[in-house]
Design an enzyme around this catalytic site. Structure first.
Site, mmCIF file in Angstrom:
data_model
loop_
_atom_site.group_PDB
_atom_site.id
_atom_site.type_symbol
_atom_site.label_atom_id
_atom_site.label_comp_id
_atom_site.label_asym_id
_atom_site.label_seq_id
_atom_site.Cartn_x
_atom_site.Cartn_y
_atom_site.Cartn_z
ATOM 1 N N TYR A 143 -31.748 6.651 81.823
ATOM 2 C CA TYR A 143 -32.943 5.794 81.752
ATOM 3 C C TYR A 143 -32.691 4.636 80.769
ATOM 4 O O TYR A 143 -32.843 3.464 81.132
ATOM 5 C CB TYR A 143 -34.144 6.633 81.295
ATOM 6 C CG TYR A 143 -35.320 5.792 80.870
ATOM 7 C CD1 TYR A 143 -36.067 5.099 81.814
ATOM 8 C CD2 TYR A 143 -35.669 5.667 79.519
ATOM 9 C CE1 TYR A 143 -37.142 4.297 81.420
ATOM 10 C CE2 TYR A 143 -36.735 4.875 79.130
ATOM 11 C CZ TYR A 143 -37.465 4.197 80.085
ATOM 12 O OH TYR A 143 -38.521 3.395 79.690
ATOM 13 N N ASN A 172 -43.545 4.162 71.477
ATOM 14 C CA ASN A 172 -44.325 5.096 72.322
ATOM 15 C C ASN A 172 -45.692 4.526 72.697
ATOM 16 O O ASN A 172 -46.587 4.453 71.846
ATOM 17 C CB ASN A 172 -44.502 6.424 71.595
ATOM 18 C CG ASN A 172 -43.214 7.215 71.552
ATOM 19 O OD1 ASN A 172 -42.170 6.679 71.188
ATOM 20 N ND2 ASN A 172 -43.278 8.469 71.938
ATOM 21 N N TYR A 210 -41.213 20.871 70.295
ATOM 22 C CA TYR A 210 -39.765 21.114 70.403
ATOM 23 C C TYR A 210 -39.060 20.743 69.089
ATOM 24 O O TYR A 210 -38.809 19.575 68.827
ATOM 25 C CB TYR A 210 -39.177 20.304 71.563
ATOM 26 C CG TYR A 210 -39.701 20.740 72.910
ATOM 27 C CD1 TYR A 210 -39.244 21.909 73.509
ATOM 28 C CD2 TYR A 210 -40.685 20.002 73.559
ATOM 29 C CE1 TYR A 210 -39.747 22.324 74.735
ATOM 30 C CE2 TYR A 210 -41.186 20.401 74.788
ATOM 31 C CZ TYR A 210 -40.708 21.575 75.367
ATOM 32 O OH TYR A 210 -41.211 21.978 76.572
ATOM 33 N N ARG A 223 -42.402 9.593 65.639
ATOM 34 C CA ARG A 223 -42.360 8.475 66.575
ATOM 35 C C ARG A 223 -43.348 7.394 66.143
ATOM 36 O O ARG A 223 -44.294 7.650 65.401
ATOM 37 C CB ARG A 223 -42.744 8.949 67.997
ATOM 38 C CG ARG A 223 -41.762 9.941 68.607
ATOM 39 C CD ARG A 223 -40.430 9.292 68.959
ATOM 40 N NE ARG A 223 -39.482 10.233 69.532
ATOM 41 C CZ ARG A 223 -38.568 10.924 68.832
ATOM 42 N NH1 ARG A 223 -38.478 10.777 67.504
ATOM 43 N NH2 ARG A 223 -37.741 11.737 69.439
ATOM 44 N N ASP A 287 -33.184 14.453 71.599
ATOM 45 C CA ASP A 287 -34.369 13.936 70.898
ATOM 46 C C ASP A 287 -33.969 13.500 69.491
ATOM 47 O O ASP A 287 -33.677 14.343 68.640
ATOM 48 C CB ASP A 287 -35.433 15.041 70.758
ATOM 49 C CG ASP A 287 -36.432 15.048 71.880
ATOM 50 O OD1 ASP A 287 -36.478 14.058 72.640
ATOM 51 O OD2 ASP A 287 -37.179 16.036 71.988
#
Ligand SMILES: NC(=O)c1ccc[n+]([C@@H]2O[C@H](COP(=O)([O-])OP(=O)(O)OC[C@H]3O[C@@H](n4cnc5c(N)ncnc54)[C@H](O)[C@@H]3O)[C@@H](O)[C@H]2O)c1
Length: 345
Positions: A143, A172, A210, A223, A287
């Site tokens: 991506y 984000n 996570y 983020r 991540d």
């Protein structure tokens, strides 16, 4: 009145930008194949929705021949990072291949101004925070790679035929319009805030966090959350730059402030007044612990600053949208409106 074509304008960020463009006085046409977009997200009177694929060169040639556009914004693409790892060709075909066909039609029609949805995922593993545009770009998934390729293609088109572009590298995107008429309705949904709010509303049983052992204050990932209306405003300013004869630009669009996953959950508990069941899982591959923008270039070059990205405000607006039909658009208009080649306003 300048006429702006918005590809992917029936999607989440595109639909908010269309409304901001209309409010700023532009004539707007939306192009979307509705593969992930919603006809119900195009709400302003006078905005036509053309249902075509940007990779259909014959349809795009017709589109540019039928109308005169002063600038284009391209949001159209696939956005699921995880899916791009398992199915990279799907991402290269749409985000690069189809988007190149679209550029060819633009070139043929003599349209030489483009605002493009890029992403902080083009940076890959970060050396230094906050992230400036000088950070090296080495994406770690297809991506991000597809978006970086397109940035390079736009550079080459600038050199070859004078295409002026603004690549906005979003952090984000989150939140919804104040009137809750439009909001985030991805399928599948992979973004934290709608998932947390689904848990608050009981649509999902719990939210999975996570990784709790990152080198951050509370161990969860950090983020930079930017309200979709602030993002929309950055697009309006980017269009103004290009229409004013400004040069190509690449810039981050974020707030400069980071929030951890736990902080988002705490804010969501406060705003919704609901219990949110949290499960803690292992880290996910790929991540990064922390992604926070340095938005100085956008401030200086676009005279842009976020005004509504306060995190409680973001979550309040997203919650209002979630209260409304569980954060989904009502079933789309009758299928004859959605057939390929359909135009409605
Ligand atoms: N949502 C985020 O946080 C985020 C962050 C960084 C970058 N971006 C980028 O911003 C853009 C918009 O993201 P979004 O969250 O609004 O996604 P979205 O899926 O809601 O919107 C994308 C739209 O493009 C349309 N589309 C896809 N392929 C098409 C094609 N070939 N022809 C015509 N239309 C097509 C879809 O139907 C959809 O309406 C994407 O390019 C994405 O990569 C998003």
């Amino acid at each position: 009145m300048a006429h702006i074509l918005v590809a992917g304008g029936a999607g989440y960020i595109g639909s908010h930008t269309v409304r901001a463009l209309v409010r700023a006085g532009y004539q707007v046409t939306v192009l979307d194949n509705l593969v992930h977009g919603h006809s119900g997200a195009v709400v302003d009177k006078g905005v036509s929705l053309i249902v075509e694929d940007m990779g259909d060169i014959a349809a795009m040639t017709r589109l540019f021949a039928d109308n005169s556009y002063d600038a284009v914004i391209n949001f159209a693409g696939y956005i699921n990072v995880g899916e791009s790892v398992g199915n990279p060709l799907k991402y290269y075909q749409n985000n690069v291949g189809n988007a190149v066909q679209f550029l060819m039609a633009m070139q043929e029609a003599g349209v030489d101004k483009l605002v493009f949805s890029s992403t902080c995922a083009t940076y890959g593993v970060i050396d230094q925070l906050p992230i400036t545009e000088d950070e090296s770009q080495a994406p770690i998934n297809a991506y991000g790679q597809s978006k970086l390729m397109y940035e390079h293609i736009l550079d080459d088109c600038d050199t070859a035929w004078g295409l002026k572009s603004v690549c906005l590298r979003y952090f984000n995107a989150c939140g919804a319009s104040e009137d809750a008429l439009i909001g985030e309705d991805h399928s599948p949904e992979t973004h934290l805030i709608p998932l947390v709010l689904q848990a608050a509303k009981g649509i999902r049983e719990s939210i999975i966090v996570y990784g709790t052992d990152y080198a951050t204050a509370d161990g969860t990932c950090i983020r930079d959350y930017i309200h979709v209306n602030d993002l929309a405003d950055a697009h309006v300013k980017a269009v103004q730059r290009l229409l004013g004869g400004g040069d190509s630009l690449k810039c981050n669009v974020g707030t400069g402030n980071g929030f951890s996953v736990n902080e988002i959950i705490e804010s969501a508990k406060k705003i919704t007044g609901s219990e949110i069941k949290v499960e803690y899982g292992a880290r996910r591959e790929g991540d990064p612990p922390e992604l926070v923008a340095d938005p100085t270039v956008a401030h200086n070059e676009l005279q842009w600053s976020p005004t509504c990205s306060d995190i409680d405000n973001v979550i309040r607006s997203a919650w209002k949208w979630m209260q409304n039909n569980d954060g989904h658009y009502p079933r789309e208009r009758p299928s004859h409106h959605r057939a390929h080649g359909g135009i409605f306003s």
